[in-house]
Scaffold this active site. Structure first.
Site, PDB file in Angstrom:
ATOM      1  CE  LYS A  35      -4.029  -2.022   0.368  1.00 57.19           C
ATOM      2  NZ  LYS A  35      -4.703  -2.071  -0.925  1.00 57.19           N
ATOM      3  CB  CYS A  36       0.292   4.628  -1.381  1.00 58.11           C
ATOM      4  SG  CYS A  36       0.917   4.682  -3.069  1.00 58.11           S
ATOM      5  N   PRO A  37       2.264   4.650   1.308  1.00 58.28           N
ATOM      6  CG  PRO A  37       3.708   5.881   2.701  1.00 58.28           C
ATOM      7  CD  PRO A  37       2.444   5.055   2.715  1.00 58.28           C
TER       8      PRO A  37
ATOM      9  CG  ASP B 283      -2.495   1.445  -2.896  1.00 58.13           C
ATOM     10  OD1 ASP B 283      -3.713   1.618  -3.096  1.00 58.13           O
ATOM     11  OD2 ASP B 283      -1.854   2.053  -2.014  1.00 58.13           O
TER      12      ASP B 283
END
Lengths: 377, 101
Positions: free
Chosen positions: B37-39, B64
């Site tokens: 998932k970001c970041p 993502d």
């Protein structure tokens, strides 16, 4: 706790609280009946309607109260499309409208209609020329444009859009949820929607205004309330409180709006100075007085909100990890700006300068600690 | 479908393009950030972009939805070049970034 989430809901204005308490006693009866208590409720309802109409630049008989801003948008979009069915079935919106507009557009498409989304620039402002081109397409039944964006505060070119709509003979629905009570309503709307709890009224009151001459047909089953536009028993005390809040807010706005806007300018300037790798989002000048949004590189939005909450700040974010859908905000996506590490600060009436000072004081260390936990130094 | 429709030929200058055809240039480095998932995908890119020679391409594989917007935005902020984003058959994208400095 410092409350910095006015764009989600503005705390109840003291004038609304007084009006609500008085109207609970005076305005509880059915305004559709003919006895004394009912007539009092009806007078209170019509007095409130007159005030809201005047403050929003509408005629009283154009204004109906709904049970929310979302319901006002759904009725405004679907009812106008229904009333204009013979003109066509094409709907035009901007890419950054409130989800209430975009979900109504999906309903329209599921019903066999067509919808077109006009993009925005990196500041979140809709391309006025592309919008004008879209509304001029044959078969366009309705166009929708917000006065200002609810996530980034950018003002939209509503009057330009209204001119294009007038030239094409297409009604324009203007969603004024974030600006009503803070900025004058731009000219040229055919349908206007707003939400009382955004200006300091109680929850459960929306406004749907339909200009004389605009074709509109209810998408709901027949009901006689609110000039056959909104079904169900009116919440007269809440409507009276909404009107009182709007009047009080409009009277204060020249001073309070300028004060909040100066605090927003300060946050816009200071955050990138105090925190490395931050993108401040939205139009720096043509914007709402109370909203500022920024994204911090290499930071998870949820962690940021949790840490800010621990430090005593109530704040919201458009990052995907903070949304129930696990998708980033459609507004930030459409703008093409960073969606992670996002924070929306929205200042309520009366927020103290000290709260803003303290926010700016705690933010740099919170961001540094979250980055360090991810191995970013 | 996760991507918002844009209507016919409108002015979404801000939106990153999705290329239908395959990449024109072979990446010098591929970073697998699928499932992250970001970041995190962006942190992985920032950490490793200097491993490739100047003007070479790094491909970030990510699924993502935030990465699709955020990697081009990172390129803009960091003055690198977002070359293109290619859809992967299994879902997600290969997002190509050219090292500029």
């Amino acid at each position: 706790m410092a409350y910095l989430d006015a764009a989600s809901t503005e705390p109840l204005h003291p004038a609304a609280r007084d009006a609500l308490l008085a109207a609970i006693d005076a305005g509880w009866a059915d305004p559709a009946r003919l006895y004394g208590t009912a007539r009092r409720a009806q007078m209170l309802l019509e007095h409130s309607r007159g005030e809201v109409a005047e403050l929003l630049g509408a005629r009283p008989d154009e204004v109906s109260f709904t049970s929310s801003g979302t319901q006002a948008v759904h009725l405004g979009v679907l009812g106008t499309l229904r009333g204009r069915r013979r003109a066509g079935r094409h709907l035009v919106t901007s890419a950054v409208e409130h989800s209430a507009v975009l979900h109504a557009a999906e309903t329209h498409e599921a019903d066999g209609g067509t919808a077109e989304v006009v993009g925005v620039d990196i500041l979140g402002r809709v391309d006025a020329a592309a919008f004008a081109e879209a509304v001029a397409r044959p078969g366009t039944a309705l166009a929708c444009l917000q006065t200002a964006n609810h996530e980034v505060g950018t003002l939209q070119p509503v009057e330009e859009a209204a001119e294009a709509c007038a030239a094409a003979g297409v009604p324009l629905l203007v969603d004024a949820a974030q600006s009503a009570g803070r900025l004058p309503i731009p000219a040229g709307w055919s349908v206007l929607t707003a939400s009382a709890h955004k200006w300091g009224g109680p929850a459960g009151v929306g406004v749907l205004a339909i200009r004389k001459g605009t074709r509109w047909r209810s998408p709901y089953p027949e009901d006689e309330r609110e000039r056959r536009r909104v079904p169900g028993f009116e919440n007269v005390p809440a409507v009276a409180a909404a009107a009182a809040a709007l009047r009080a807010r409009a009277a204060e706005e020249a001073a309070e709006g300028a004060r909040l806007s100066a605090l927003v300018d300060r946050i816009r300037t200071e955050v990138p100075r105090l925190v490395p790798d931050v993108e401040v989002i939205g139009d720096p000048v043509r914007r709402l007085p109370h909203i500022v949004t920024f994204s911090c590189l290499y930071v998870e939005g949820e962690a940021l909100l949790t840490e800010l909450d621990k430090a005593g700040f109530a704040i919201s974010s458009g990052s995907s990890c903070t949304a129930s859908t696990l998708r980033p905000s459609h507004v930030l996506e459409a703008m093409g700006v960073l969606t992670h590490g996002n924070v929306r600060v929205s200042l309520p009436r009366g927020v103290s300068e000290g709260d803003v000072d303290r926010f700016l004081a705690v933010l740099p260390d919170i961001v540094r600690r979250i980055r360090a936990s991810l191995g970013v130094h | 479908m996760w991507r918002r429709r844009t209507g016919g030929g409108d002015a979404r200058e801000a939106a990153p393009p999705v290329e239908a055809a395959g990449p024109q240039e072979r990446p010098a480095l591929t970073i697998d950030a699928l499932g992250r998932k970001c970041p995190i995908p962006i942190i992985m890119l920032a950490e490793r972009i200097n491993e490739v020679p100047m003007r070479d391409v790094v491909a970030v594989l990510a699924d993502d939805p935030a990465a699709f917007t955020d990697i081009p935005a990172w390129c803009r902020l960091k003055s690198h070049e977002h070359v293109a984003s290619y859809e992967l058959p299994q879902g997600g994208w290969s997002i190509h970034v050219r090292r500029n400095y």
